[in-house]
Design a protein around this motif. Structure first.
Motif, mmCIF file in Angstrom:
data_model
loop_
_atom_site.group_PDB
_atom_site.id
_atom_site.type_symbol
_atom_site.label_atom_id
_atom_site.label_comp_id
_atom_site.label_asym_id
_atom_site.label_seq_id
_atom_site.Cartn_x
_atom_site.Cartn_y
_atom_site.Cartn_z
ATOM 1 N N VAL A 208 -3.010 -1.460 -6.458
ATOM 2 C CA VAL A 208 -2.843 -1.748 -5.287
ATOM 3 C C VAL A 208 -2.191 -0.630 -4.261
ATOM 4 O O VAL A 208 -1.098 -0.295 -4.517
ATOM 5 C CB VAL A 208 -1.938 -2.970 -5.339
ATOM 6 N N GLY A 209 -3.116 -0.186 -3.524
ATOM 7 C CA GLY A 209 -2.713 0.751 -2.868
ATOM 8 C C GLY A 209 -1.983 0.443 -1.518
ATOM 9 O O GLY A 209 -2.309 -0.547 -0.748
ATOM 10 N N ASN A 210 -0.889 1.271 -0.887
ATOM 11 C CA ASN A 210 -0.496 1.155 0.217
ATOM 12 C C ASN A 210 -1.060 2.124 1.290
ATOM 13 O O ASN A 210 -1.884 3.028 0.939
ATOM 14 C CB ASN A 210 1.086 1.281 0.143
ATOM 15 N N PHE A 211 -0.789 1.926 2.515
ATOM 16 C CA PHE A 211 -1.578 2.636 3.550
ATOM 17 C C PHE A 211 -0.492 3.164 4.717
ATOM 18 O O PHE A 211 0.436 2.400 5.100
ATOM 19 C CB PHE A 211 -2.510 1.785 4.315
ATOM 20 N N PRO A 212 -0.251 4.373 4.974
ATOM 21 C CA PRO A 212 -1.154 5.375 4.194
ATOM 22 C C PRO A 212 -0.580 5.751 2.948
ATOM 23 O O PRO A 212 0.897 5.990 3.135
ATOM 24 C CB PRO A 212 -1.457 6.683 5.353
ATOM 25 N N ASP A 213 -1.191 6.577 2.121
ATOM 26 C CA ASP A 213 -0.399 7.015 1.061
ATOM 27 C C ASP A 213 -0.994 8.672 1.023
ATOM 28 O O ASP A 213 -1.298 9.205 1.923
ATOM 29 C CB ASP A 213 -0.945 6.473 -0.271
ATOM 30 N N THR A 214 -1.047 9.182 -0.215
ATOM 31 C CA THR A 214 -1.387 10.437 -0.281
ATOM 32 C C THR A 214 -2.978 10.754 -0.593
ATOM 33 O O THR A 214 -3.529 11.982 -0.926
ATOM 34 C CB THR A 214 -1.033 11.235 -1.494
ATOM 35 N N SER A 215 -3.628 9.774 -0.203
ATOM 36 C CA SER A 215 -5.361 9.743 -0.639
ATOM 37 C C SER A 215 -5.908 9.953 0.828
ATOM 38 O O SER A 215 -7.179 10.078 0.687
ATOM 39 C CB SER A 215 -5.848 8.441 -0.960
ATOM 40 N N ALA A 216 -5.415 10.587 1.758
ATOM 41 C CA ALA A 216 -6.069 11.078 3.128
ATOM 42 C C ALA A 216 -6.819 9.905 3.609
ATOM 43 O O ALA A 216 -7.942 9.944 4.039
ATOM 44 C CB ALA A 216 -6.805 12.358 2.768
ATOM 45 N N GLU A 217 -6.706 8.723 3.631
ATOM 46 C CA GLU A 217 -7.147 7.367 4.224
ATOM 47 C C GLU A 217 -7.423 7.476 5.702
ATOM 48 O O GLU A 217 -8.288 7.034 6.190
ATOM 49 C CB GLU A 217 -6.231 6.230 3.962
ATOM 50 N N THR A 218 -6.526 8.405 6.440
ATOM 51 C CA THR A 218 -6.873 8.803 7.893
ATOM 52 C C THR A 218 -8.438 9.251 8.144
ATOM 53 O O THR A 218 -8.773 9.166 9.081
ATOM 54 C CB THR A 218 -5.838 9.661 8.338
ATOM 55 N N SER A 219 -8.914 9.982 7.193
ATOM 56 C CA SER A 219 -10.139 10.477 7.208
ATOM 57 C C SER A 219 -11.158 9.481 7.194
ATOM 58 O O SER A 219 -12.529 10.025 7.333
ATOM 59 C CB SER A 219 -10.469 11.476 6.028
ATOM 60 N N LEU A 220 -10.972 8.210 6.963
ATOM 61 C CA LEU A 220 -11.894 7.173 6.504
ATOM 62 C C LEU A 220 -12.153 6.827 8.220
ATOM 63 O O LEU A 220 -13.267 6.004 8.426
ATOM 64 C CB LEU A 220 -11.161 5.769 6.242
ATOM 65 N N GLY A 221 -11.580 7.232 9.213
ATOM 66 C CA GLY A 221 -11.840 6.829 10.641
ATOM 67 C C GLY A 221 -11.481 5.804 11.247
ATOM 68 O O GLY A 221 -12.099 4.963 12.333
ATOM 69 N N PHE A 222 -10.257 5.036 10.685
ATOM 70 C CA PHE A 222 -9.887 3.941 11.392
ATOM 71 C C PHE A 222 -9.166 4.208 12.859
ATOM 72 O O PHE A 222 -8.797 5.394 13.047
ATOM 73 C CB PHE A 222 -8.590 3.374 10.558
ATOM 74 N N THR A 223 -9.323 3.449 13.769
ATOM 75 C CA THR A 223 -8.710 3.530 15.268
ATOM 76 C C THR A 223 -7.114 3.623 14.885
ATOM 77 O O THR A 223 -6.728 2.893 13.992
ATOM 78 C CB THR A 223 -9.450 2.604 16.049
ATOM 79 N N GLY A 228 -2.721 0.969 12.491
ATOM 80 C CA GLY A 228 -1.151 0.461 12.407
ATOM 81 C C GLY A 228 -1.147 -1.195 11.612
ATOM 82 O O GLY A 228 -0.268 -1.671 11.436
ATOM 83 N N ARG A 229 -2.433 -1.617 11.665
ATOM 84 C CA ARG A 229 -2.618 -2.961 11.012
ATOM 85 C C ARG A 229 -3.043 -3.082 9.487
ATOM 86 O O ARG A 229 -2.686 -4.185 8.847
ATOM 87 C CB ARG A 229 -3.674 -3.942 11.545
ATOM 88 N N VAL A 230 -3.388 -2.031 9.058
ATOM 89 C CA VAL A 230 -3.633 -2.086 7.536
ATOM 90 C C VAL A 230 -2.622 -2.063 6.604
ATOM 91 O O VAL A 230 -1.636 -1.216 6.751
ATOM 92 C CB VAL A 230 -4.577 -0.544 7.014
ATOM 93 N N ALA A 231 -2.587 -2.925 5.726
ATOM 94 C CA ALA A 231 -1.419 -3.143 4.661
ATOM 95 C C ALA A 231 -1.582 -2.577 3.416
ATOM 96 O O ALA A 231 -0.719 -1.966 2.834
ATOM 97 C CB ALA A 231 -1.110 -4.597 4.547
ATOM 98 N N GLY A 232 -2.946 -2.505 3.152
ATOM 99 C CA GLY A 232 -3.174 -1.744 1.777
ATOM 100 C C GLY A 232 -4.648 -1.750 1.207
ATOM 101 O O GLY A 232 -5.527 -2.293 2.099
ATOM 102 N N ASP A 233 -5.003 -1.553 0.272
ATOM 103 C CA ASP A 233 -6.327 -1.710 -0.433
ATOM 104 C C ASP A 233 -6.411 -2.016 -1.935
ATOM 105 O O ASP A 233 -5.600 -1.717 -2.516
ATOM 106 C CB ASP A 233 -7.154 -0.343 -0.229
ATOM 107 N N VAL A 234 -7.554 -2.630 -2.334
ATOM 108 C CA VAL A 234 -7.941 -2.598 -3.669
ATOM 109 C C VAL A 234 -9.159 -2.063 -3.721
ATOM 110 O O VAL A 234 -10.290 -2.637 -3.245
ATOM 111 C CB VAL A 234 -7.955 -4.083 -4.113
ATOM 112 N N VAL A 235 -9.353 -0.974 -4.451
ATOM 113 C CA VAL A 235 -10.611 -0.430 -4.733
ATOM 114 C C VAL A 235 -11.122 0.012 -3.225
ATOM 115 O O VAL A 235 -12.467 -0.143 -3.001
ATOM 116 C CB VAL A 235 -11.637 -1.072 -5.428
ATOM 117 N N ARG A 236 -10.484 0.652 -2.352
ATOM 118 C CA ARG A 236 -10.730 0.868 -0.974
ATOM 119 C C ARG A 236 -11.411 -0.261 -0.282
ATOM 120 O O ARG A 236 -12.218 0.237 0.719
ATOM 121 C CB ARG A 236 -11.984 2.201 -1.164
#
Length: 311
Positions: A208-223, A228-236
């Motif tokens: 269960v991933g938190n956001f942001p972490d060390t996976s460079a999620e910022t590159s996904l292009g979220f505004t 600021g609303r993302v809590a986490g992810d399961v399998v992206r």
């Protein structure tokens, strides 16, 4: 003849004791035990199973009813089917908890097991999963452009399949292909077979991933607002604190299990520990992509506090 049988029996018990000592006392992962004993991880898994069955290794679970009630209360509050809050001071603890859940499950013949990525999943796989007859093991997503060990999902699948005694179906494709490559991958027989198996998954083991972490999620292009609303992810598959989907540009070309595929898995185990995973664990449960949570007591207490539960 009797002498040779006695010698063979003594050799087997010696192997069982050696494997049990290295794994449960020294805390070595099954992969490392197998390397030291010059055996396959599947053979080590069978030796450890015999150690438990024959009483060489005993696990004592404290029969404190209030602990079980607290876990059930927290599971209900989170919308989960079940929750296992364990003491994780010893490294094999997460693996033992996940393995127990799988053994307790009423699996069909030829079950399909999907494996995710992350440090918690790496710990579970490295310390071993139970033998499952005729199992098929698949990655829950394509490969990630990361070099750290906890992102190597095909390696997790290969190791898990060896421990389980099943068949691995690897996915030689990126998790985020472009539109053209995505279309080509759908036509590739090997990739298409894994995608078909995602509809048949009986057990999913994911982080269960938190956001942001060390996976460079910022590159996904979220505004900035959405990020600021993302809590986490399961399998992206990203979600907010209430479990609602948070989509990112190009997500339709993601090569991985979909939200609906994860939600239909009978036993979807999310594994996570740590204060930084509290919001993500709550959101994952609310999303329906995880119906079972394995965590440690400290994290469970923090989740309880976040939800305003007593104790």
């Amino acid at each position: 003849m009797a002498g040779s049988q006695k010698a063979a029996g003594l050799m087997t018990r010696t192997l069982i004791h050696t494997a049990a000592t290295l794994h449960y006392i020294d805390g070595l992962p099954q992969i490392e035990v197998a390397r030291r004993m010059e055996m396959s991880t599947a053979s080590v898994s069978r030796l450890l199973a015999r150690a438990r069955d024959e009483g060489i290794v005993r696990f004592e679970v404290s029969p404190l009813e209030e602990v079980s009630d607290a876990d059930d209360q927290l599971a209900n509050a989170m919308g989960l089917r079940q929750l296992r809050a364990i003491e994780t001071a010893r490294q094999p603890a997460l693996s033992i908890a996940v393995g127990a859940l799988i053994r307790e499950a009423d699996l069909p013949p030829n079950p399909v097991i999907s494996i995710g990525w992350g440090r918690a999943v790496q710990s579970v796989v490295s310390h071993g999963l139970p033998v499952i007859a005729n199992a098929i093991v698949v990655p829950s997503t394509g490969g990630l452009n990361q070099t750290q060990a906890h992102f190597q999902i095909n390696e997790f699948v290969r190791n898990a399949a060896e421990q389980i005694g099943g068949t691995a179906h690897l996915l030689y494709a990126p998790a985020r292909p472009g539109p053209e490559l995505f279309a080509q991958l759908l036509r590739d027989p090997q990739t298409a077979e894994v995608i078909r198996l995602w509809d048949r998954v009986d057990v999913a083991v994911t982080g269960v991933g938190n956001f942001p972490d060390t996976s460079a999620e910022t590159s996904l292009g979220f505004t900035q607002s959405d990020a600021g609303r993302v809590a986490g992810d399961v399998v992206r598959q990203y979600f907010d604190k209430d479990g609602a989907p948070m989509t990112w540009p190009g997500q339709q070309f993601q090569l991985g299990m979909s939200r609906s595929q994860l939600a239909r898995v009978p036993l979807a185990i999310g594994v996570c520990v740590g204060a930084d995973k509290v919001d993500a664990a709550i959101g994952a449960a609310q999303s329906g992509m995880v119906n079972t949570l394995v965590t440690d007591i400290r994290t469970a207490q923090l989740i309880r506090k976040k939800l305003g539960l007593p104790g």
